[in-house]
Write a protein that holds these residues in place. Structure first.
Motif, mmCIF file in Angstrom:
data_model
loop_
_atom_site.group_PDB
_atom_site.id
_atom_site.type_symbol
_atom_site.label_atom_id
_atom_site.label_comp_id
_atom_site.label_asym_id
_atom_site.label_seq_id
_atom_site.Cartn_x
_atom_site.Cartn_y
_atom_site.Cartn_z
ATOM 1 N N ARG A 82 -6.076 1.648 0.228
ATOM 2 C CA ARG A 82 -4.918 1.886 -0.635
ATOM 3 C C ARG A 82 -4.811 3.351 -1.059
ATOM 4 O O ARG A 82 -3.713 3.849 -1.309
ATOM 5 C CB ARG A 82 -4.981 0.945 -1.841
ATOM 6 C CG ARG A 82 -4.886 -0.519 -1.413
ATOM 7 C CD ARG A 82 -4.945 -1.506 -2.553
ATOM 8 N NE ARG A 82 -4.930 -2.870 -2.016
ATOM 9 C CZ ARG A 82 -3.813 -3.547 -1.725
ATOM 10 N NH1 ARG A 82 -2.629 -2.987 -1.937
ATOM 11 N NH2 ARG A 82 -3.880 -4.772 -1.230
ATOM 12 N N ILE A 83 -5.949 4.030 -1.128
ATOM 13 C CA ILE A 83 -5.913 5.469 -1.371
ATOM 14 C C ILE A 83 -5.223 6.168 -0.206
ATOM 15 O O ILE A 83 -4.365 7.040 -0.387
ATOM 16 C CB ILE A 83 -7.340 6.012 -1.567
ATOM 17 C CG1 ILE A 83 -7.959 5.448 -2.848
ATOM 18 C CG2 ILE A 83 -7.346 7.538 -1.592
ATOM 19 C CD1 ILE A 83 -9.409 5.844 -3.044
ATOM 20 N N VAL A 103 -0.463 9.018 2.218
ATOM 21 C CA VAL A 103 0.559 9.179 3.264
ATOM 22 C C VAL A 103 1.933 8.790 2.735
ATOM 23 O O VAL A 103 2.960 9.290 3.217
ATOM 24 C CB VAL A 103 0.202 8.374 4.530
ATOM 25 C CG1 VAL A 103 -1.087 8.872 5.145
ATOM 26 C CG2 VAL A 103 0.118 6.884 4.245
ATOM 27 N N GLY A 104 1.991 7.906 1.729
ATOM 28 C CA GLY A 104 3.256 7.560 1.106
ATOM 29 C C GLY A 104 3.883 8.728 0.368
ATOM 30 O O GLY A 104 5.102 8.773 0.155
ATOM 31 N N GLN A 105 3.061 9.703 -0.022
ATOM 32 C CA GLN A 105 3.541 10.923 -0.669
ATOM 33 C C GLN A 105 3.837 12.026 0.331
ATOM 34 O O GLN A 105 4.073 13.181 -0.048
ATOM 35 C CB GLN A 105 2.493 11.407 -1.672
ATOM 36 C CG GLN A 105 2.219 10.437 -2.802
ATOM 37 C CD GLN A 105 1.026 10.844 -3.628
ATOM 38 O OE1 GLN A 105 0.439 11.910 -3.433
ATOM 39 N NE2 GLN A 105 0.637 9.998 -4.557
ATOM 40 N N SER A 145 -5.887 14.352 4.598
ATOM 41 C CA SER A 145 -6.091 14.626 3.173
ATOM 42 C C SER A 145 -7.094 13.665 2.542
ATOM 43 O O SER A 145 -7.686 13.979 1.500
ATOM 44 C CB SER A 145 -4.756 14.558 2.425
ATOM 45 O OG SER A 145 -4.169 13.270 2.540
ATOM 46 N N VAL A 146 -7.315 12.507 3.178
ATOM 47 C CA VAL A 146 -8.339 11.579 2.681
ATOM 48 C C VAL A 146 -9.698 12.276 2.625
ATOM 49 O O VAL A 146 -10.471 12.093 1.673
ATOM 50 C CB VAL A 146 -8.416 10.332 3.587
ATOM 51 C CG1 VAL A 146 -9.636 9.483 3.238
ATOM 52 C CG2 VAL A 146 -7.148 9.510 3.468
ATOM 53 N N ALA A 201 -2.744 -1.022 6.624
ATOM 54 C CA ALA A 201 -3.771 -0.644 5.645
ATOM 55 C C ALA A 201 -3.942 -1.723 4.589
ATOM 56 O O ALA A 201 -5.062 -2.003 4.144
ATOM 57 C CB ALA A 201 -3.403 0.689 4.997
ATOM 58 N N ASP A 202 -2.826 -2.350 4.173
ATOM 59 C CA ASP A 202 -2.917 -3.438 3.191
ATOM 60 C C ASP A 202 -3.735 -4.603 3.742
ATOM 61 O O ASP A 202 -4.510 -5.236 3.015
ATOM 62 C CB ASP A 202 -1.521 -3.925 2.806
ATOM 63 C CG ASP A 202 -0.792 -2.953 1.894
ATOM 64 O OD1 ASP A 202 -1.459 -2.050 1.346
ATOM 65 O OD2 ASP A 202 0.427 -3.094 1.726
ATOM 66 N N ALA A 203 -3.560 -4.911 5.035
ATOM 67 C CA ALA A 203 -4.310 -6.006 5.648
ATOM 68 C C ALA A 203 -5.811 -5.718 5.625
ATOM 69 O O ALA A 203 -6.626 -6.605 5.338
ATOM 70 C CB ALA A 203 -3.833 -6.237 7.080
#
Length: 271
Positions: free
Chosen positions: A160-161, A166-168, A174-175, A259-261
């Motif tokens: 989720r991080i 990536v949502g931003q 960047s991770v 990623a949620d899965a």
């Protein structure tokens, strides 16, 4: 700034809740580092134009490092304080994360992940005796189980991080900048923390090389080794390839639903 010395003045049986909490934080951070690859695999394949085999070498490099370095780490911790081992290990994790963040290339990634695996193996070897001493021998089973719950919760959070970054509009690389920052924070925290001395019990001692060779030659130890290998291969295989599978065969967005899965998989495994 000089590091805080290892504690020696308290009675051996006295519990240290602050140190127990620090160990839990260490488990959380180790899990973040360990289980981020699953949601990143589709991005890595796309970015480096990799075959599935080449992509599979990345988690293999990480977990091969675990297997190769656990016994040397056990021998090291018998001759060094937990503070020294933790600081050195997080320094290696910092260097590994920075190398990949600054030079995101496939060859760098393999070396970085191997070094990260070495660091995380040493960290876990160091904190288990520390948890036994800080939490009290009689509570060790409870605290070690709670530590695994915290480890699993971080596995749930880690994908989720990535999705949030990536949502931003940030790159998946960047991770590893985040991981470098976390490693630097952990170095500073461990450096100033007054950690108790954690003498090894007979069961925790690494033993001689000859003893390890004798154990590996027969009996139940090779069976345990194969069993753990198969279990970790199944667990990590599902986690690492779930997002790529969903993207390839079900056209799921790997950055969000994929990623949620992976996150839900680790959450349910933890439960």
């Amino acid at each position: 700034m000089t590091p805080a010395p290892d504690e020696a003045s308290r009675p051996p049986g006295q519990r240290r809740p602050a140190v127990v909490f620090l160990v839990f934080v260490v488990f959380f951070v180790v899990s973040l580092f360990t289980n981020i690859l699953g949601p990143l695999i589709p991005e890595i394949i796309s970015a480096f134009h990799l075959s599935l085999t080449a992509a599979g070498l990345m988690p293999f490099a990480f977990f091969a490092a675990y297997g190769l370095s656990s016994i040397p780490a056990g021998i090291w911790i018998e001759h060094a304080s937990a503070k020294r081992v933790l600081v050195a290990s997080f320094a290696l994790a910092l260097a590994s994360a920075l190398a990949f963040a600054v030079l995101p290339a496939y060859g760098i990634a393999i070396g970085s992940l191997f070094a990260m695996g070495v660091a995380m193996a040493a960290v876990q070897v160091a904190v288990n005796p520390l948890l036994r001493v800080a939490g009290g021998e009689e509570h060790f089973a409870f605290y070690s189980t709670l530590a695994q719950l915290i480890f699993g919760s971080a596995s749930f959070v880690s994908p989720r991080i990535y999705s949030a970054l990536v949502g931003q509009g940030r790159s998946w690389v960047s991770v590893y900048w985040i991981f470098a920052l976390l490693a630097a924070i952990m170095i500073a925290v461990v450096w100033v923390a007054p950690l108790p001395r954690a003498p090894r019990t007979e069961e925790e001692r690494a033993g001689t090389l000859a003893a390890h060779v004798a154990l590996a030659r027969g009996g139940v130890v090779p069976v345990y080794f194969v069993s753990i290998f198969m279990y970790v291969g199944s667990e990590q295989g599902i986690a690492n390839w779930m997002s790529q599978f969903l993207a390839t065969y079900h056209h799921v967005d790997a950055r969000t639903a994929g990623a949620d899965a992976v996150s839900v998989f680790w959450g349910l495994m933890t439960v």
